[in-house]
Write a protein that holds these residues in place. Structure first.
Motif, PDB file in Angstrom:
ATOM      1  N   THR A   1      37.864  37.181  33.319  1.00 55.68           N
ATOM      2  CA  THR A   1      37.465  35.662  33.413  1.00 55.68           C
ATOM      3  C   THR A   1      38.922  35.153  33.181  1.00 55.68           C
ATOM      4  O   THR A   1      38.722  34.127  33.871  1.00 55.68           O
ATOM      5  N   GLU A   2      39.967  35.704  32.582  1.00 55.66           N
ATOM      6  CA  GLU A   2      41.204  34.741  32.417  1.00 55.66           C
ATOM      7  C   GLU A   2      41.859  34.343  33.914  1.00 55.66           C
ATOM      8  O   GLU A   2      42.007  33.476  34.206  1.00 55.66           O
TER       9      GLU A   2
ATOM     10  N   THR B   1      40.827  28.655  39.149  1.00 60.18           N
ATOM     11  CA  THR B   1      40.305  27.481  39.112  1.00 60.18           C
ATOM     12  C   THR B   1      40.906  26.516  38.864  1.00 60.18           C
ATOM     13  O   THR B   1      41.199  25.081  39.453  1.00 60.18           O
ATOM     14  N   TYR B   2      41.962  26.654  37.890  1.00 59.86           N
ATOM     15  CA  TYR B   2      43.152  25.417  37.389  1.00 59.86           C
ATOM     16  C   TYR B   2      43.919  25.243  38.782  1.00 59.86           C
ATOM     17  O   TYR B   2      44.176  24.261  39.029  1.00 59.86           O
TER      18      TYR B   2
ATOM     19  N   ASN C   1      39.652  31.627  35.424  1.00 61.55           N
ATOM     20  CA  ASN C   1      39.998  30.612  34.891  1.00 61.55           C
ATOM     21  C   ASN C   1      41.423  29.807  35.758  1.00 61.55           C
ATOM     22  O   ASN C   1      41.450  28.678  35.839  1.00 61.55           O
TER      23      ASN C   1
END
Length: 258
Positions: free
Chosen positions: A82-83, A89-90, A86
């Motif tokens: 998941t990291e 996405t950033y 994220n």
């Protein structure tokens, strides 16, 4: 010698045929001549460049070109924790913000402002294995492996070493450094497992490098796997119960003396 229609295909061939790390690193760096760029928020080994349309193309660590944001996102969701999702996405959000927006009142498009990136030089450190280096980019720590690969945490680096079947001494050296990220061992956990408390949550890392993100998921993993004995599962339940007890804060009453 063997001929290729681009540096990308040459790099894929060199990796598949175990060329010396310094030669692979040099070819990887030469991808910049074809417009490919590195970014710390992309998965390890990934690059990006402006696509033929208005978006971006992405080059995975395996040499596959993804021609849309959705393709890249789905690939990361399927293959990374998941990291990494994220972080991607950033990256996407910030890239979209930096794109020049059309304006009727101003026909000449203004170039986006360059963001200020605070980057340190690579340096050795006692919190990483010998031969590795690290630096900070805008407050985020980046690890550099001897072969030029970059990672956003020691955990990611350890997982990569396990996946690539590096020698046991290399994996053990990085495993020992996971303590710098809060990972701890406990005799009640299965052999080779460690755990980490982070922002009120608990994570587990198995000896195979698998990250398990809660007690519930860990218990499901133990129950579904045929590798663990009933005794190991009972010990894990004991560990869970002890953690539940230690998380309860005692109430202390202080009385004023007469």
């Amino acid at each position: 010698g063997k001929k290729f229609d681009g540096r990308k295909n040459a790099l894929v061939y060199m990796k598949a045929n175990n060329f010396p790390p310094q030669e692979i690193q040099a070819m990887d760096a030469s991808l910049s001549y074809e417009g490919w760029k590195h970014h710390d928020s992309l998965p390890n080994g990934w690059k990006y460049r402006k696509g033929s349309t208005s978006g971006l193309d992405y080059l995975t660590s395996e040499g596959k070109v993804l021609t849309s944001h959705l393709q890249a996102l789905n690939s990361i969701k399927a293959n990374y924790p998941t990291e990494a999702v994220n972080n991607f996405t950033y990256f996407s959000q910030n890239w979209n913000k930096s794109r020049p927006q059309p304006s009727r009142a101003q026909p000449i498009a203004q170039p986006p402002r360059a963001s200020i990136v605070k980057t340190e030089e690579w340096k050795t450190d006692e919190t990483i294995p010998s031969g590795w280096r690290l630096r900070h980019v805008n407050g985020k720590q980046i690890l550099l492996a001897p072969d030029g690969s970059q990672f956003q945490s020691r955990r990611q680096a350890f997982q990569a070493l396990v996946t690539a079947n590096y020698p046991d001494e290399d994996k053990a050296e990085m495993f020992d450094k996971l303590a710098c990220e809060g990972f701890k061992a406990n005799e009640l956990l299965p052999f080779g497992w460690i755990y980490q408390k982070l922002d009120g949550e608990i994570n587990f890392l198995s000896r195979e490098g698998k990250l398990i993100t809660s007690f519930r998921n860990a218990m499901q993993y133990l129950a579904q796997s045929k590798e663990f004995s009933g005794e190991e599962i009972q010990k894990f339940k004991m560990f869970q119960n002890l953690e539940a007890l230690t998380s309860i804060q005692p109430t202390i009453t202080v009385q004023r003396s007469q």
